[in-house]
Design an enzyme around this catalytic site. Structure first.
Site, short mmCIF file in Angstrom:
data_model
loop_
_atom_site.label_atom_id
_atom_site.label_comp_id
_atom_site.label_asym_id
_atom_site.label_seq_id
_atom_site.Cartn_x
_atom_site.Cartn_y
_atom_site.Cartn_z
N CYS A 110 0.82 -1.22 0.00
CA CYS A 110 0.00 0.00 0.00
C CYS A 110 0.85 1.27 0.00
CB CYS A 110 -0.93 0.00 1.21
SG CYS A 110 -2.15 -1.34 1.21
N ASN B 192 -0.18 -2.29 -6.86
CA ASN B 192 -0.36 -3.18 -5.71
C ASN B 192 -1.84 -3.31 -5.38
OD1 ASN B 192 0.23 -4.50 -2.97
ND2 ASN B 192 -0.88 -2.66 -2.38
N GLU B 193 -2.35 -4.52 -5.43
CA GLU B 193 -3.70 -4.80 -4.93
C GLU B 193 -4.78 -3.95 -5.60
OE1 GLU B 193 -3.88 -6.54 -0.58
OE2 GLU B 193 -4.61 -4.49 -0.56
#
Length: 561
Positions: free
Chosen positions: A148, A279-280
């Site tokens: 994150c 990311n994600e």
């Protein structure tokens, strides 16, 4: 010339004969050890060009001076001043005091104290005990700078790698996105100064023999926060950052960014092979941006394998959409994350048995069993969680033709400064310890094989039948069969294995076992309460009798002819 990247500094004006003191308390204090030497440095100048005395004190929490030295600051120009201080005591919550002696105006910036005994003795280097815990795992890769943190709450606080390389005093400080993310543990003093930047991450990976896996922002801020996105027609700066990073890592010392790397002390390539795009992230917005990144990077660097995102969960509509789209795009590696209860890990040990062998490779990029619930501050690194992860990992190993990489997350947590739990390695200002989860990861990592072999019970993979989970590999270099066995039962279980192939006559198998009560944990006071215990076992012929303790994880290395 003023520093336009970091324009702020402290100006201290002393108008009387009384000394004036400012104190740097570090982050949750400074860990100081008796007999150790510490390197102090500061950028400073005198406004009128005169000379002034600056005394530097290392001060214990109780106010005792543990080490002291003086520096003469002279001239109007900024200069770097340094001195070494030896400590006469140990304190976990020490601080550094700067005592300005005599009248005059002194400007100071970049105040720093570092132990000289760092990893590989590098000035301003990494903490040795923490890196050693990583090195002992013999990891195959290091994913950095995290997840994150790459996205940022908004794009203005995203991680920008170019601002983290070059001279330390030219690295722009920004607010850390974890500064106020969690209301249950706010950290208003949590900022990023980037003393640890991309060069240092590459260097760390090289030091411990791991492949570097940098993750870059793809033009999307965290979708759980601002969900800010860059229009597709404005992605060029983000694309250029990706292309320039590959040049920084692998380019010749004569190239623009390879020259930056060389000037920092590493003329040779860092041999970058993998690069994460986002990311994600999830949804059509991510897929649209990933396509653009993949086309641009593969056009110039076809050898670089890209890691793409399947979103924040292990199933559901968002996951299915991303997985299907990335399969159609023939993505190299897809990153799947799962923070779930221990029961999920046990029931999903066979998750990859049915994955398409012609689809993308899988990166189990972030996973950890949650003893209470995802994001709960009450989660513990207990044995039940570690054992369930071991069971799940037998499925990862059994499907190594699909699961290319795997990594527990998060990696480190400070006992006074954490916001998320569980975490693999815990530390305070003086010491550190590996959790039971750490030792599970380490046993898998240091006991990798070169090829998978079948381990069957009644013609089926051992994945939960009678409470047992298992995987098997052969190490062709050491000529050993390596078994990983998890017994989740409440009682000891006897297992008899028949090996198709000859065991070494009168050989000795090496065995490592871990077991404990389900809620047992390690701690700073008892760092190896749960850790592997090694023993030997006589073997011959092609049969092997094993006694698996209740709720245990065992690794067995069996010599072959």
């Amino acid at each position: 010339m003023e520093n336009t990247v970091n324009p702020h500094f402290a100006r201290v004006t002393v108008n009387s004969s009384t000394d004036f003191t400012i104190t740097n308390e570090g982050f949750r204090g400074m860990g100081i050890k008796e007999g150790q030497s510490y390197a102090f440095s500061v950028w400073a100048r005198r406004e009128d060009g005169t000379s002034g005395t600056l005394r530097v004190d290392i001060v214990s929490k109780e106010g005792k001076i543990l080490g002291s030295s003086e520096i003469q600051i002279a001239g109007k120009e900024w200069k770097n001043y340094s001195v070494n201080l030896a400590s006469k005591g140990t304190d976990a919550k020490a601080s550094v005091s700067l005592v300005f002696k005599g009248k005059g105006v002194t400007d100071v910036d970049m105040i720093s104290l570092f132990p000289q005994d760092t990893w590989k003795q590098r000035p301003g280097g990494l903490r040795k005990d923490l890196v050693q815990l990583l090195a002992d795992m013999k990891p195959g890769f290091v994913r950095f700078p995290g997840g994150c943190i790459v996205e940022g709450f908004g794009l203005d606080t995203r991680y920008q790698w170019k601002k983290t390389v070059g001279d330390i005093n030219q690295r722009e400080m920004i607010k850390n996105r974890w500064n106020d993310e969690f209301k249950h543990r706010p950290a208003p003093d949590y900022y990023q100064t980037f003393g640890l930047g991309f060069y240092e991450y590459f260097q760390l990976a090289e030091d411990i023999g791991a492949a570097p896996l940098p993750i870059l922002n793809c033009g999307m801020a965290c979708q759980f926060n601002s969900a800010e996105v860059v229009p597709l027609n404005e992605l060029d700066p983000y694309l250029q950052d990706a292309l320039d990073l590959i040049e920084f890592a692998n380019g010749s010392a004569q190239s623009k960014w390879g020259k930056v790397r060389a000037e920092m002390g590493h003329p040779e390539s860092f041999n970058l092979k993998y690069l994460g795009i986002g990311n994600e992230q999830w949804g059509p917005q991510y897929i649209d941006r990933y396509k653009i990144f993949a086309d641009a990077i593969h056009a110039r660097y076809p050898e670089i394998k890209l890691v793409s995102s399947a979103g924040p969960t292990a199933d559901g509509e968002l996951f299915n959409f991303a997985s299907n789209e990335l399969k159609e795009l023939k993505a190299d590696i897809v990153d799947e994350h799962y923070y779930q209860k221990p029961e999920w890990f046990l029931s999903n040990a066979g998750r990859y048995d049915s994955y398409d062998r012609n689809g993308p490779r899988i990166f189990a990029g972030e996973y950890a069993a949650q003893s209470v619930a995802t994001v709960s501050p009450e989660n513990k690194n207990n044995w039940l969680c570690a054992m369930s992860e071991a069971a799940f990992m037998t499925g990862l190993e059994r499907n190594a033709d699909v699961v290319y990489m795997a990594s527990y997350a998060p990696l480190f947590a400070h006992t006074d400064g954490w916001q998320w739990t569980p975490d693999l390695i815990w530390f305070d200002n003086l010491s550190s310890f590996g959790t039971p989860n750490y030792y599970v990861q380490k046993l898998f990592s240091v006991n990798k094989g070169t090829r998978i072999v079948s381990l069957l019970s009644n013609s089926h993979a051992v994945e939960g039948e009678n409470g047992l989970f298992a995987s098997a590999v052969i190490d062709d270099q050491s000529h050993e069969l390596i078994l990983k066995l998890v017994n989740t039962n409440q009682q000891t279980t006897n297992v008899e294995l028949e090996v198709k192939g000859s065991l070494k006559r009168n050989g000795q198998a090496r065995v490592w076992k871990m077991n404990a009560q389900p809620d047992a944990v390690n701690s700073l006071e008892n760092p190896q309460a749960i850790a592997p215990k090694e023993s030997t076992l006589a073997v011959s012929g092609n049969k092997l009798a094993l006694v698996l303790d209740k709720q245990s994880f065992s690794v067995v290395r069996i010599p072959l002819k």
